[in-house]
Design a protein around this motif. Structure first.
Motif, short mmCIF file in Angstrom:
data_model
loop_
_atom_site.label_atom_id
_atom_site.label_comp_id
_atom_site.label_asym_id
_atom_site.label_seq_id
_atom_site.Cartn_x
_atom_site.Cartn_y
_atom_site.Cartn_z
N HIS A 26 8.67 6.70 6.92
CA HIS A 26 9.57 6.25 7.99
C HIS A 26 10.13 7.39 8.83
O HIS A 26 9.90 8.57 8.58
N SER A 30 16.30 6.51 9.06
CA SER A 30 15.95 5.13 8.78
C SER A 30 15.53 5.00 7.32
O SER A 30 15.84 5.85 6.50
N THR A 31 14.81 3.93 7.01
CA THR A 31 14.37 3.68 5.63
C THR A 31 12.97 3.07 5.66
O THR A 31 12.40 2.85 6.73
N LYS A 32 12.47 2.74 4.50
CA LYS A 32 11.15 2.10 4.40
C LYS A 32 11.12 0.74 5.09
O LYS A 32 10.04 0.19 5.31
N LYS A 33 12.28 0.20 5.47
CA LYS A 33 12.31 -1.07 6.20
C LYS A 33 11.72 -0.94 7.60
O LYS A 33 11.45 -1.95 8.25
N ASP A 34 11.51 0.30 8.07
CA ASP A 34 10.76 0.48 9.33
C ASP A 34 9.44 -0.29 9.31
O ASP A 34 8.93 -0.70 10.35
N TRP A 35 8.89 -0.45 8.10
CA TRP A 35 7.53 -0.98 7.96
C TRP A 35 7.50 -2.46 7.55
O TRP A 35 6.48 -2.94 7.06
N THR A 50 5.48 2.02 0.53
CA THR A 50 6.49 2.51 1.46
C THR A 50 7.54 3.24 0.64
O THR A 50 7.87 2.83 -0.47
N ASP A 52 11.31 5.67 0.62
CA ASP A 52 12.47 6.29 1.25
C ASP A 52 12.41 7.79 0.99
O ASP A 52 12.46 8.23 -0.16
N GLY A 95 8.52 11.00 9.74
CA GLY A 95 7.45 10.75 8.78
C GLY A 95 6.12 11.32 9.25
O GLY A 95 5.27 11.70 8.44
N ARG A 172 20.91 0.33 9.79
CA ARG A 172 20.17 1.27 8.93
C ARG A 172 20.61 2.70 9.19
O ARG A 172 20.80 3.49 8.28
#
Length: 260
Positions: A26, A30-35, A50, A52, A95, A172
């Motif tokens: 990411h 931000s966090t892995k929620k980008d994906w 994914t 963090d 990332g 986030r």
């Protein structure tokens, strides 16, 4: 969600699907929620991981240990812990710096490399980089992380129909630890591959947006330095292309993975 002890910290990650591995990294703050738009799409055909990165999400937030090199070592050790020999590494923004560093230092781990609205030399971006470092540092120190999160999120998702995306990204971003965000940003802006970029042989896809912070010509310049790279430009998109144009992004990544 899973956790693994690597490189003296704990990384929080998710692991979905089976098959060839796609590792998604990411952006800053931000966090892995980008994906979130990529995981259900690609986990039908691949093993999707994914993560963090250190200082972000639910991973460890050390006091001082921040750099692209450290984050890259974290990722390498995570792959070792999961007994993954090869992966396609997909990096968005910060990332992308970690993905570039992985390709330069540990190419044997990579099936393919995917760089999304990023670059190989954050320390050599000319006036764009100097202004970004100066303005963001000043904003952070004088107005704080919450105000900066609002500003960044609006710049990424300014359209009326993007209000929900803007709000989700702002939440986030403002949930970051101030010290972790500040040090991640500072060390990112000090990082660069320099001449090492010429040695990267990994088959590479570079995805750029037509309205990203850096122009398409910036991506074209470093794509020409890579040995085996293709550039795709996604229209009507800003920096967060994986979020604001997920269908277009997923299609281009799928075509690349399928060698189309």
């Amino acid at each position: 969600m899973f956790k693994k002890q690597v490189n003296n910290i704990e990384l929080d990650y998710e692991d979905h699907g089976t098959g060839n591995v796609l590792l998604f990294l990411h952006g800053l703050g931000s966090t892995k929620k980008d994906w979130d738009a990529q995981v259900p799409f690609f986990s039908k055909t691949h093993r999707v991981i994914t993560v963090d990165l250190r200082g972000h999400g639910n991973s460890t937030k050390p006091q001082d240990a921040y750099s692209v090199e450290l984050m890259t070592e974290d990722v390498k050790q995570l792959l070792d812990e999961l007994n993954i020999k090869k992966a396609t590494v997909i990096g968005f923004s910060m990332g992308g710096a970690v993905a570039f560093e992985m390709a330069a230092k540990h190419p044997e781990y990579l099936d393919h490399l995917v760089i999304v609205n990023s670059g190989p030399d954050f320390n050599d971006m000319g006036k764009i980089g100097e202004d970004l470092l100066k303005n963001r540092t000043e904003f952070l120190e004088t107005k704080g992380l919450e105000a900066l999160s609002k500003e960044i999120s609006y710049n990424m998702f300014p359209e009326d129909h993007q209000v929900d995306l803007r709000h989700e990204f702002e939440v986030r971003c403002k949930n970051n630890d101030y010290n972790a965000y500040s040090k991640s940003f500072t060390t990112l802006m000090e990082w660069g591959l320099g001449d090492q970029i010429h040695n990267i042989k990994t088959r590479t896809l570079v995805v750029g947006s037509d309205m990203d912070y850096t122009p398409v010509s910036f991506k074209e310049d470093y794509v020409n330095k890579l040995q085996n790279a293709t550039l795709v430009v996604i229209k009507n998109s800003r920096h967060g292309v994986v979020i604001d144009q997920p269908d277009a992004f997923n299609l281009e990544l799928q075509k690349f993975l399928n060698h189309e």
